[in-house]
Design a protein around this motif. Sequence first.
Motif, PDB file in Angstrom:
ATOM      1  N   TRP A  72     -33.883  89.254  35.423  1.00 52.67           N
ATOM      2  CA  TRP A  72     -32.864  88.394  34.805  1.00 52.67           C
ATOM      3  C   TRP A  72     -33.007  86.988  35.356  1.00 52.67           C
ATOM      4  O   TRP A  72     -33.113  86.782  36.574  1.00 52.67           O
ATOM      5  CB  TRP A  72     -31.468  88.924  35.117  1.00 52.67           C
ATOM      6  N   ARG A  80     -31.413  85.199  30.140  1.00 50.78           N
ATOM      7  CA  ARG A  80     -32.331  86.123  29.468  1.00 50.78           C
ATOM      8  C   ARG A  80     -33.056  86.984  30.499  1.00 50.78           C
ATOM      9  O   ARG A  80     -32.988  86.733  31.706  1.00 50.78           O
ATOM     10  CB  ARG A  80     -33.361  85.353  28.638  1.00 50.78           C
ATOM     11  N   ASP A 138     -26.479  90.743  28.599  1.00 53.00           N
ATOM     12  CA  ASP A 138     -27.780  90.265  28.135  1.00 53.00           C
ATOM     13  C   ASP A 138     -28.755  91.415  27.880  1.00 53.00           C
ATOM     14  O   ASP A 138     -29.901  91.183  27.510  1.00 53.00           O
ATOM     15  CB  ASP A 138     -28.389  89.304  29.166  1.00 53.00           C
TER      16      ASP A 138
END
Length: 216
Positions: A72, A80, A138
């Motif tokens: 991450w 992202r 995410d």
Amino acid sequence: MNASLFETEPAPYPKDILGSGTAVLSGYALDTEDELISSLKCVVERSPFRNMVTPGGFRMSVAMSNCGALGWITDRTGYRYDAIDPEINRPWPAMPAAFQKLATSAAEEAGFPGFVPDACLINRYEPGVRLSLHQDKDERDFTQPIVSVSLGLPAIFLFGGLERRDNTQRIQIVHGDVLVWGGPARLRYHGIAPLRDGVHPQLGRVRYNLTFRNAG
């Protein structure tokens, strides 16, 4: 320093103290702590800690690294997952076997069998550092749980609801504790209160958090 801060006797928390879909596994990582710490050191030798920048341009006070197939990251372009460590332009270190085994077994103990993490975000907290309330969103598959392992100094874990304005529960977590949340709790807001100063017998004036996810 209050020696009781570092007692290894698990606290008597019921597993679902934080509500449906959650588990507090007190002292669950203690049996493999030496292997976890050794593996952690190997990972950060390859991909050192860094203070990432948010899309808004703020430098995070929590220092971070990753291991696994995906890591991450955050920068001015957004949040992202990526297979490449942008600091060194090569893949993140492979997830150590001790990490993978702990995450999988803790998830099963919490009622989430078959969890296979492909990402482990490693956070380093120093005294005074905090992590504001946020959601882990995410990832692609929200049916997979989050497994969070605490090493080093004690911390106050903040666990809110599905909306930022919801009431927040506070629970002390210590070295070796593992928290798991998924199902109806998967998108609950959570964070860490400012870390109190102290010295952990093995890790010094720091707390590490290993957060396992299935991101891909």
